[in-house]
Design an enzyme around this catalytic site. Structure first.
Site, mmCIF file in Angstrom:
data_model
loop_
_atom_site.group_PDB
_atom_site.id
_atom_site.type_symbol
_atom_site.label_atom_id
_atom_site.label_comp_id
_atom_site.label_asym_id
_atom_site.label_seq_id
_atom_site.Cartn_x
_atom_site.Cartn_y
_atom_site.Cartn_z
ATOM 1 N N SER A 3 0.885 -1.132 -0.097
ATOM 2 C CA SER A 3 0.212 -0.104 0.005
ATOM 3 C C SER A 3 1.005 1.255 0.096
ATOM 4 O O SER A 3 2.095 1.113 0.626
ATOM 5 C CB SER A 3 -0.923 -0.119 1.293
ATOM 6 O OG SER A 3 -1.604 1.217 1.416
ATOM 7 N N GLY A 29 -1.960 7.995 6.015
ATOM 8 C CA GLY A 29 -1.470 8.145 4.610
ATOM 9 C C GLY A 29 -2.635 7.945 3.529
ATOM 10 O O GLY A 29 -2.272 7.450 2.570
ATOM 11 N N HIS A 43 7.123 6.619 13.874
ATOM 12 C CA HIS A 43 8.048 7.402 13.002
ATOM 13 C C HIS A 43 9.391 6.568 13.111
ATOM 14 O O HIS A 43 9.619 5.828 14.277
ATOM 15 C CB HIS A 43 8.175 8.793 13.683
ATOM 16 C CG HIS A 43 7.098 9.837 13.371
ATOM 17 N ND1 HIS A 43 6.736 10.701 14.256
ATOM 18 C CD2 HIS A 43 6.007 9.588 12.392
ATOM 19 C CE1 HIS A 43 5.504 11.258 13.758
ATOM 20 N NE2 HIS A 43 5.057 10.801 12.897
#
Length: 1099
Positions: A258, A307, A758
């Site tokens: 993805s 996202g 992150h």
């Protein structure tokens, strides 16, 4: 995550395959797991039987020797016993308890203690460090205090002489030469293969060779696309104490396929509190809040979706979490927190629809498990998302509490844990956007002078440069450290940007922001997209349409738009480095924003080095960008227009912030706008380990700007950049009030290491933990709240104090110009409706999977529908019986070709030999199909069915057609006859008679054939006729169609479609055949043409 730990067997395999053979002895080893066949192992590695051995677990366990987890000098039987005693047994390592499942066996190397050494290479922002000590082994002690080191800058490599001089001062003789050659080769491999950490202890150095005994390493996983060939297949094991579950592997695979980010880590399968959080930063904050409120032992998972995942991807993610959550019930019931910040560009409604599908699927189990759901989300289309969630809450039979941006992001956690009451009717702001009303366009013009502040500095100060002065290319001096950086501003009211990438939605968002800020001109000067030619792209400026130039070449864009000083780089992680390097070659660019996440760290560090050399500021990678209210915004920062208006980003406030997280920057916009007079500027530096600019770079800019009265810092666990702020506060370089909070305080409460969303959010030392950073910042004067939950209150307290002191003087709010909503978005929100331009009922490509008449393409393939079944869906919108689809396929086969002499094939061949392309040649053949060629199927079906329906006897039908002077379509053949029957007709006729339920029209046609062949033997029922009448029998008697539907398909040409489709296969065959035979231009021979000239010209 970028830096990922690898197994010892993986690291040694990479070294074996890539180190020069002359610098060290090859590592010999075998891995052992619970499914290892020992007999096969010994057969493949005979040295196991003949040498003394060493065995140890290979599961990222540190200090195995100290823990008694190494067996030395044993024979094979002893090793096997030692492994079997520990395999799948619990082992405690620090706070973590896990099962031993993976071991490594190596030959025992007899050696002197004096031959042992220690070497370690690790990476940091400014370069790499090589540590070496001539003493190694389990008792090495404090390496930092005793090791010698070499500090290497970016793109710098050590020489053997340098290694000998700086590292090997205690190593003598031939051992020194061996060690120097090895360390140099090891560093070359380390840099070239994108290691981020590599430790060998002990490293045995003799006068004859160098031997690698124990090894620990990390790779930059984002560099796989560059290093896969040399790495081989790499397995990244979970930290010890946490087994990798199949569900985690499924989400990791979903993530890899993805463009969105999907992460899942199971912390406690039996936990009561489960989370489904949007955004990397938000996911950490929710975990922090749960732990701070006493839920650490009950927190079941950590993860994120971000996202802009699709509805289907979010459904799969939610389904996976719900599967795990509902495996077992809890006596107190379970809690599901569906949270997130204010999205920048993710369509909240689309993702929530995926979650709702999963909730509905698990309704029974959710009720049985007494699950309570708490939802908080905002961003694009969040109103529809919350509405959908509220609606499903009414039908699930469990408590579902839904909140938007009117509620603090983490408030739902304290509600869920009973720490605060649940409001019955949350106040929901009803606006969705600021529509353009009549006359609204006229309000956009030169901005009015708006001052929110009482001047804090003398008015006779020198005017600041609106942007940093970039160094010229001939100036090679490297800028000083961040505390001395130029503090002038990056963005201003006239900032112009060039966009790399065809990001039309982001560009339109920037233009809408410009318009609502009353900028006189758009901030987007041009776009660069190498995959198309130069052209212009249409966008809106208010309600007017404007054209933005798009260039194939960046050089052309820079040359024609010399006033652009910002480049926003939307290139993918594979091409972002090259496009940024190219950008740095243009002196006009002062600021570059790199949006992509997952750029290899070595490449990022090179970008930072080159940017510093040229005086360019980089925002990112892995960022949404930044915003300067009233002036400029980067890409999707700030989200949709409703959030920009809600957070008052159309005009400047007095608070400037810097954050790592892009998603949390929007949440900060919301928090600051609710507790102060608004944001002056905000930047998300990016979530990767090495952001292009640091917190201090931006805080000093803000601090030196008199318009900024207070600062906000949102840091996070991992890295040490926050300590630069600590030092600046101690040294009084920063004296303006600063509110600071570092997320990730929950990390120390987990028994095993957790990598947060992150890449940089992982503490490698106590100093890098969020708790240590928050304490340090509080100790030096920063305003640090007790938790993120209280961040807004702390910001409000500081702001109110500045108001009372007269430093900030609020001014009257000036309304922004109104901005029209895009048609597509208004329709998405359900605000308008419009009749469609055309309709379709056979296929739908809009969802996650293509549908044929409502049937997913995967099902079409998995159920083996074949060509006939596919035709039944696309032509007739239903699945036909097997005999019917077989008949359709037979029709295609028998009509595929009839030789090169027929008109259609002839035309195709002539066109092909004229050099035309496939489509042109095919069309030239298809255009010959009509009443005289190929069109008899429909005609035969119509004539025979009309006669049959009128009740005409076969003889009456033949006589009537003779009286009309019409041919009977489907009767007659040039070659075939009663004596030379057409095999195609015989095969179809026999199949239809055998498999069709009933064949009245075919029987009627065969009776007509008896009459016509009695007159002439070649007047047989031909292939067109048999297909036509059999098709009518199928339509009328299969039970799949109503009489009206059957008649309609006959009249609209469906039957002739079979001939067109079938014959297309033959025409393409002739095209390919002529190309393969390399036939030249066709010219018809003149002797095959009868030239008949008008007689009056012959004399």
């Amino acid at each position: 995550m970028s830096a990922k730990a690898i197994r010892e067997v993986t690291g040694k395999a990479i070294l074996n395959n890539n180190l020069p053979s002359q610098v060290c002895a090859a590592c010999r080893f075998v891995p052992v797991t619970d499914d290892t066949n020992w007999d096969d192992l010994v057969r493949d590695h005979p040295w196991l039987r003949t040498e003394k051995l060493v065995v140890k677990p290979d599961q990222l366990i540190k200090r195995r020797g100290k823990l008694g987890l190494i067996k030395v000098g044993a024979d094979l039987a002893g090793v096997k016993t030692w492994v079997n005693q520990r395999m799948n047994k619990d082992q405690q390592v620090g706070k973590a308890v896990g099962k031993l499942r993976s071991f490594i066996i190596e030959p025992f190397l007899p050696h002197d203690q004096g031959d042992e050494a220690y070497v370690c290479i690790y990476s940091h922002r400014h370069g790499d460090t090589i540590l070496f000590t001539h003493e190694g082994g389990v008792d090495i002690g404090d390496v930092d205090s005793k090791a010698l080191k070499i500090e290497l800058g970016i793109e710098e490599k050590p020489t053997e002489a340098q290694i000998k001089e700086q590292l090997l001062t205690h190593v003598n003789g031939p051992r020194k030469d061996k060690a120097a050659a090895f360390i140099k080769a090891l560093y070359d491999l380390y840099a070239d293969l994108y290691f981020t950490y590599l430790e060998i202890n002990p490293l045995v150095i003799t006068s004859k060779d160098v031997y690698i005994l124990d090894l620990a390493a990390k790779l930059d996983a984002t560099a796989e696309f560059m290093c896969k060939a040399k790495w081989g297949d790499v397995d990244y094991p979970p930290p010890f104490g946490r087994d990798a579950l199949p569900e985690e592997a499924f989400i990791a695979d979903l993530d890899a396929k993805s463009g969105a980010s999907l992460k899942l880590t199971i912390l406690n399968e039996g936990g009561r509190i489960w989370t489904m959080v949007a955004g990397g930063g938000a996911s950490v904050i929710y975990s922090d809040t749960i732990c701070e409120l006493g839920g650490a032992t009950e927190l079941a998972n950590y993860g994120e979706y971000s996202g802009a995942p699709s509805e289907q991807q979010t459904y799969e993610y939610a389904k996976t979490i719900l599967t795990l959550m509902t495996k077992e019930n809890h006596p107190d019931g379970k809690i599901l927190i569906i949270g997130g910040g204010i999205a920048n560009f993710t369509n909240v409604a689309a993702t929530f629809k995926g979650i709702v599908r999963a909730l509905q699927q698990f309704q029974v189990k959710l009720v049985e498990g007494k699950v309570s759901i708490f939802v908080r989300r905002a961003g694009p289309n969040y109103q529809e998302g919350l509405r959908v969630m509220r609606e499903v809450g009414k039908t699930l039979g469990i408590p579902v509490h839904v909140f938007g941006n009117e509620t603090h992001m983490t408030a739902i956690v304290s509600m869920a844990l009973g720490k605060r009451p649940i409001p019955k009717e949350p106040t929901v702001e009803s606006h969705t956007a600021n529509f353009l009303l009549p006359g609204g366009q006229n309000t956009a013009g030169p901005p009015a002078e708006i001052s929110y502040l009482k001047e804090m500095f003398p008015t006779n100060r020198k005017r600041q440069s609106p942007r940093p002065e970039r160094k010229m290319d001939h100036d090679t001096e490297v800028p000083p450290v961040s505390s001395k950086r130029d503090s002038t501003q990056l963005f201003h009211k006239e900032t112009k940007a060039i966009i790399w990438g065809m990001q039309t939605r982001a560009v339109q968002g920037m233009l809408d922001f410009d318009f609502v800020c009353s900028r006189p001109e758009p901030s987007v000067a041009a776009m660069v997209y190498p995959f198309t030619g130069d052209h212009k792209q249409k966008f809106y400026w208010g309600h007017k349409e404007i054209l933005v130039p798009v260039y194939k070449s960046m050089a052309d864009a820079m040359k024609k738009h010399s006033d652009a000083d910002v480049l926003i780089n939307f290139a993918s992680l594979r091409s972002a480095y090259d496009s940024t390097i190219e950008t740095l070659g243009f002196p006009q660019i002062r600021t570059i924003a790199i949006i992509a996440e997952g750029i290899p760290e070595n490449l990022t560090r090179i970008l930072i080095k080159r940017a510093n050399e040229k005086g360019v500021s980089i925002i990112g990678p892995a960022t949404v960008g930044g915003v300067k209210p009233g002036c400029f915004k980067i890409g999707n920062t700030g989200g949709m227009m409703d959030n920009i208006l809600h957070s008052k980003l159309y005009r400047p406030g007095s608070v400037a912030y810097v954050s790592r997280s892009g998603g949390m920057s929007n949440e900060l916009n919301n928090i600051i706008s609710h507790n102060t007079d608004g944001v002056y500027e905000g930047v998300a530096i990016g979530g990767d380990r090495y952001p292009g600019t640091t917190f201090m770079d931006h805080l000093l800019r803000y601090h030196d700007n008199p318009e900024v009265k207070m600062l906000v810092l949102l840091g996070e666990v991992g890295g040490i950049e926050e300590y630069e702020v600590y030092e600046a506060l101690k040294e009084k370089r920063i004296v303006k009030p600063i509110v600071a909070w570092c997320i990730g305080t929950c990390a120390g409460m987990f028994t095993s290491e957790v990598q947060f969303g992150h890449a940089g959010a992982c503490a490698n030392a106590e100093r890098e933990t969020a708790i240590a950073k928050n304490k340090a910042l509080a100790d030096c004067g920063a305003h640090v709240p007790a938790s993120f939950d209280e961040l807004g209150e702390e910001i409000s307290r500081v702001f109110q104090k500045l108001l009372q002191e007269g430093i900030i003087v609020p001014k009257e709010e000036v309304p922004p110009p109104t901005v029209p909503m895009d048609f597509n978005w208004a329709r998405e929100l359900g605000l308008i409706r419009k009749p469609a331009s055309f309709m379709t009922s056979i296929s739908d490509e809009r969802g996650q999977e293509l549908l044929y008449a409502g049937m997913p393409i995967s099902a079409v393939l998995e159920q083996g529908l074949g060509i006939g079944g596919t035709l039944s869906l696309l032509w007739f919108q239903r699945r036909l019986p097997t005999y019917a689809t077989t008949f359709l396929e037979m029709c295609l086969m028998v009509t595929a070709d009839h030789g090169p002499a027929v008109s259609g094939a002839h035309n195709t061949i002539v066109c092909t030999r004229a050099g035309k392309d496939l489509v042109s040649s095919l069309v030239s053949g298809l255009l010959t199909i009509g009443d005289r060629f190929g069109g008899a199927l429909d005609g035969a079906a119509r004539q025979f069915s009309e006669a049959f329906d009128k009740g005409l006897l076969p003889m009456e039908f033949v006589n009537e057609m003779r009286k009309k002077g019409q041919l009977i379509m489907g009767i007659g053949h040039r070659v075939k006859s009663l004596n030379n029957p057409d095999k195609r007709v015989e095969i179809i006729k026999n199949f239809v008679k055998k498999d069709f339920p009933t064949t009245p029209l075919l029987d009627y046609a065969l009776e007509v054939e008896k009459i016509t062949t009695s007159k002439k033997p070649n007047l047989i029922l031909n292939v067109d006729g048999v297909i036509g009448v059999a098709f009518v029998d199928l339509l009328r008697n299969s039970g799949s169609f109503t009489p009206e539907e059957a008649e309609e398909y006959i009249n609209i040409g469906a039957i002739n479609g079979l001939f067109v489709l079938g014959r297309s296969m033959g025409f393409i065959g002739h095209y390919l055949d002529q190309k393969r035979l390399k036939q030249g231009l066709y010219r018809h021979p003149w002797d095959d043409i009868s030239y008949v000239m008008p007689e009056h010209y012959t004399t």
